[in-house]
Design a protein around this motif. Sequence first.
Motif, PDB file in Angstrom:
ATOM      1  N   ARG A   1       0.959  -1.336  -0.012  1.00 49.94           N
ATOM      2  CA  ARG A   1      -0.023  -0.125   0.044  1.00 49.94           C
ATOM      3  C   ARG A   1       0.812   1.354   0.135  1.00 49.94           C
ATOM      4  O   ARG A   1       0.563   2.193  -0.592  1.00 49.94           O
ATOM      5  CB  ARG A   1      -0.790   0.014   1.250  1.00 49.94           C
ATOM      6  N   ARG A   2       2.012   1.274   0.771  1.00 49.65           N
ATOM      7  CA  ARG A   2       2.879   2.302   1.034  1.00 49.65           C
ATOM      8  C   ARG A   2       3.588   2.667  -0.507  1.00 49.65           C
ATOM      9  O   ARG A   2       3.654   3.709  -0.965  1.00 49.65           O
ATOM     10  CB  ARG A   2       4.015   2.222   2.162  1.00 49.65           C
TER      11      ARG A   2
ATOM     12  N   THR B   1       2.712   1.643  -3.416  1.00 51.87           N
ATOM     13  CA  THR B   1       1.539   2.288  -4.398  1.00 51.87           C
ATOM     14  C   THR B   1       1.297   3.637  -4.200  1.00 51.87           C
ATOM     15  O   THR B   1       1.258   4.339  -5.054  1.00 51.87           O
ATOM     16  CB  THR B   1       0.284   1.279  -4.315  1.00 51.87           C
ATOM     17  N   ARG B   2       1.055   4.079  -2.917  1.00 51.72           N
ATOM     18  CA  ARG B   2       0.934   5.690  -2.721  1.00 51.72           C
ATOM     19  C   ARG B   2       2.107   6.208  -3.182  1.00 51.72           C
ATOM     20  O   ARG B   2       2.019   7.568  -3.548  1.00 51.72           O
ATOM     21  CB  ARG B   2       0.578   5.671  -1.101  1.00 51.72           C
TER      22      ARG B   2
ATOM     23  N   ARG C   1       1.993   6.759  -6.775  1.00 52.56           N
ATOM     24  CA  ARG C   1       0.877   7.637  -7.145  1.00 52.56           C
ATOM     25  C   ARG C   1       1.361   9.226  -6.794  1.00 52.56           C
ATOM     26  O   ARG C   1       1.037  10.201  -7.757  1.00 52.56           O
ATOM     27  CB  ARG C   1      -0.256   7.274  -6.535  1.00 52.56           C
ATOM     28  N   LEU C   2       1.952   9.504  -5.537  1.00 50.20           N
ATOM     29  CA  LEU C   2       2.463  10.739  -5.326  1.00 50.20           C
ATOM     30  C   LEU C   2       3.581  11.264  -6.296  1.00 50.20           C
ATOM     31  O   LEU C   2       3.562  12.491  -6.782  1.00 50.20           O
ATOM     32  CB  LEU C   2       2.730  10.934  -3.821  1.00 50.20           C
TER      33      LEU C   2
END
Length: 123
Positions: free
Chosen positions: A103-104, A106-107, A110-111
Amino acid sequence: RRIIVEESVWDLDEDEGILTIYLQKMNIELFAKPHEHSESEWTSLFKDSFKIMWDDCAKNYQDLPEPVMKLHRIREAKEQECRLSDNRESKERDAARELDDLRRRTRMARLGALRGFSVCDGM
């Protein structure tokens, strides 16, 4: 340590001149402390003989009295269940940690895309 005389025997091989003694331990110490199996170990067989060290013989405890052996089996089963439970919990934590890491990442990707650079570029 005391022995059960009726269950102890000896054998003499006259051809070889070898005396073999089979002693059945009484293990009365274990009725006072059933969880301390080492209390039934002999440190020597005769008063003037050499000392038997802890690792000189196998420790399978097959000569435990039945009530003590029953408690030993129950304790072993509980310990095994605790090990299995700990293993399951550890696997669940590892899986949750992997999902959190994914999750981190992927985030972060995206950022990085929003900011106009790739996570692989080192930010």
